[in-house]
Design an enzyme around this catalytic site. Structure first.
Site, PDB file in Angstrom:
ATOM      1  CG  HIS A 239     -32.189  45.004  16.746  1.00  0.00           C
ATOM      2  ND1 HIS A 239     -30.922  44.516  17.049  1.00  0.00           N
ATOM      3  CD2 HIS A 239     -32.098  46.362  16.842  1.00  0.00           C
ATOM      4  CE1 HIS A 239     -30.124  45.539  17.317  1.00  0.00           C
ATOM      5  NE2 HIS A 239     -30.802  46.660  17.192  1.00  0.00           N
TER       6      HIS A 239
ATOM      7  CE  LYS B  23     -30.531  45.677  13.578  1.00  0.00           C
ATOM      8  NZ  LYS B  23     -29.454  45.980  12.630  1.00  0.00           N
TER       9      LYS B  23
ATOM     10  CB  CYS C 114     -27.642  47.366  18.822  1.00  0.00           C
ATOM     11  SG  CYS C 114     -29.044  47.546  19.930  1.00  0.00           S
TER      12      CYS C 114
ATOM     13  CD  GLU D  35     -28.372  52.777   9.066  1.00  0.00           C
ATOM     14  OE1 GLU D  35     -27.465  51.994   8.721  1.00  0.00           O
ATOM     15  OE2 GLU D  35     -29.411  52.388   9.661  1.00  0.00           O
TER      16      GLU D  35
ATOM     17  CG  HIS E  93     -28.184  49.837  13.374  1.00  0.00           C
ATOM     18  ND1 HIS E  93     -27.662  48.673  13.916  1.00  0.00           N
ATOM     19  CD2 HIS E  93     -28.882  50.434  14.380  1.00  0.00           C
ATOM     20  CE1 HIS E  93     -28.021  48.583  15.190  1.00  0.00           C
ATOM     21  NE2 HIS E  93     -28.760  49.635  15.491  1.00  0.00           N
TER      22      HIS E  93
ATOM     23  CG  PHE F 269     -29.812  51.967  23.107  1.00  0.00           C
ATOM     24  CD1 PHE F 269     -30.302  52.758  22.091  1.00  0.00           C
ATOM     25  CD2 PHE F 269     -30.704  51.164  23.795  1.00  0.00           C
ATOM     26  CE1 PHE F 269     -31.646  52.766  21.761  1.00  0.00           C
ATOM     27  CE2 PHE F 269     -32.054  51.156  23.488  1.00  0.00           C
ATOM     28  CZ  PHE F 269     -32.528  51.963  22.463  1.00  0.00           C
TER      29      PHE F 269
END
Length: 403
Positions: A332, A327, A163, A306, A295, A391
């Site tokens: 996403h 998003k 991502c 976050e 994010h 990830f």
């Protein structure tokens, strides 16, 4: 040698719109493009929603020979790049071609091509596939076709960090221009994972929402996949100014960190070091930042971690900081998500409009930030950050300034 790096072209195709003006208009309206998926075997999926590029006709953009070579993600990259380079007004010949390249981010690459050919072999019983399956599905296909289409003969490659892929790609392109290794770089990301195999794989992680994406909301239920591409032209400042280019924004810093801790769970410390590093490289203080494109996946783990990282890095300045996750509107987009989100940063810097966090319902005490709920906001923003945390614990944060 350290040089200034600016953005002189931008292009996109995503669920919100087929170009930058349409995408920004949707962001200003706080309109979410998340809806029912229209893909093969959707009835076999548990997750049946996504931010899909609807009514897309590849035959309207590419001929049969091109379609045989271009996966859906490559098509998206080429369409977005065409817009970006048209806006930049650049052609690449001679020395400029040799000193210009392309760095793209993607996670799945030609996943639609893989899905289709697995079906042909395992479900359809075919013993042969098209001879161009490998060059169509490879992760560097889009970067390769961009380099060939526009005669980009400098450093060209693909970054795959889940991502954070496109933020890593843009960060690398920034450093190439800043260091003098290139004068112009075409960069961003492209992704098209909304096929049966792509969605089924994500289902297994149990982080997906069945209704919509509500980042930083107490009732959030997970992430929603999207697709598309965002492509930018990064150019050395004096080179752009000498030819009278319209400068959209300055890329002032790019920091990358690794959590080195867990394959899926994010780390507050890794995110903090990435944000602090981007600020330091850009020569900015926390008080200079007016907006962060978060994010903000809508998952329980990301949003609270976050939020804590932002609060720790910005301290007292976090109280006056606007932060939103787009998003909630375009989904996403995995390896392309940072590139599409960069458009929201440019809108904040150029137009003084902060895109909202759509679909928001009620506050979460663990996400106690100004997340610009549901309605876009007029504001004067001179500097901003764009966060991407992937990830594998791979983080990339970009710092931008108005010019």
């Amino acid at each position: 040698m350290s040089r200034r790096v600016v953005i002189t072209g931008a292009g996109t195709i995503n669920a919100l719109g087929s170009d930058v003006p349409a995408t920004l208009a949707a962001m200003r309206e706080g309109r979410s493009a998340i809806g029912d998926l229209d893909i093969r075997d959707v009835d076999r999926l548990t997750i049946r929603i996504g931010a899909q590029v609807k009514d897309y006709d590849e035959g309207a953009h590419f001929n049969r020979q091109q379609i045989a070579l271009y996966d859906r993600y490559t098509q998206f990259a080429l369409l977005a790049a065409g817009q970006a380079l048209a806006q930049a007004g650049l052609t690449f010949q001679g020395e400029l071609a040799a000193r210009s390249g392309v760095i793209l981010g993607t996670s799945g690459g030609g996943l639609n091509t893989q899905d289709e050919n697995y079906r042909a072999v395992y479900e359809g019983g075919k013993n042969r596939v098209h001879p161009f399956v490998v060059p169509k599905l490879m992760n560097n296909a889009a970067a390769a076709h961009l380099s060939m289409e526009y005669n980009l003969k400098g450093p060209s490659f693909t970054v795959a960090t889940a991502c954070a892929s496109s933020n890593h790609a843009i960060g690398q392109a920034f450093h190439f221009v800043k260091s003098g290794m290139a004068d112009v770089m075409v960069t961003g990301g492209a992704e098209a994972m909304l096929c049966f195999g792509g969605v089924k794989a994500w289902e297994g992680l149990r982080v997906m929402s069945r209704d919509t994406c509500r980042p930083f909301c107490a009732t959030r239920s997970g992430m929603v996949q999207g697709e598309g591409a965002g492509i930018f032209v990064l150019e050395e400042y004096e080179h752009a100014r000498a030819r009278g280019a319209d400068i959209l924004a300055e890329v002032a810093g790019a920091a990358m960190t690794s959590d080195a801790s867990d394959i899926v769970m994010p780390s507050r410390q890794g995110a903090e070091r990435a944000m602090a590093g981007a600020l330091e490289q850009a020569g900015l203080n926390t008080g200079d930042i007016g907006y962060i494109n978060a994010h903000g996946t809508g998952t329980a783990a990301n949003d609270k971690i976050e939020s804590a990282a932002v609060a720790h890095v910005f301290g007292a300045d976090a109280d006056r900081l606007a932060i939103s996750s787009t998003k909630s509107m375009h989904g996403h987009c995995i390896g392309a998500t940072g590139a599409i989100e960069l458009l929201a940063c440019i809108m904040a810097l150029r137009d003084g409009v902060i895109a909202p966090t759509a679909n928001w319902q009620e506050p979460d005490p663990e996400c106690a930030l100004d997340i610009v709920p549901n309605v876009a906001r007029d504001a004067t923003v001179t500097a901003c950050l764009s966060n991407a945390f992937a990830f594998g614990g791979m983080n990339a944060v970009l710092a931008l300034k108005a010019v």
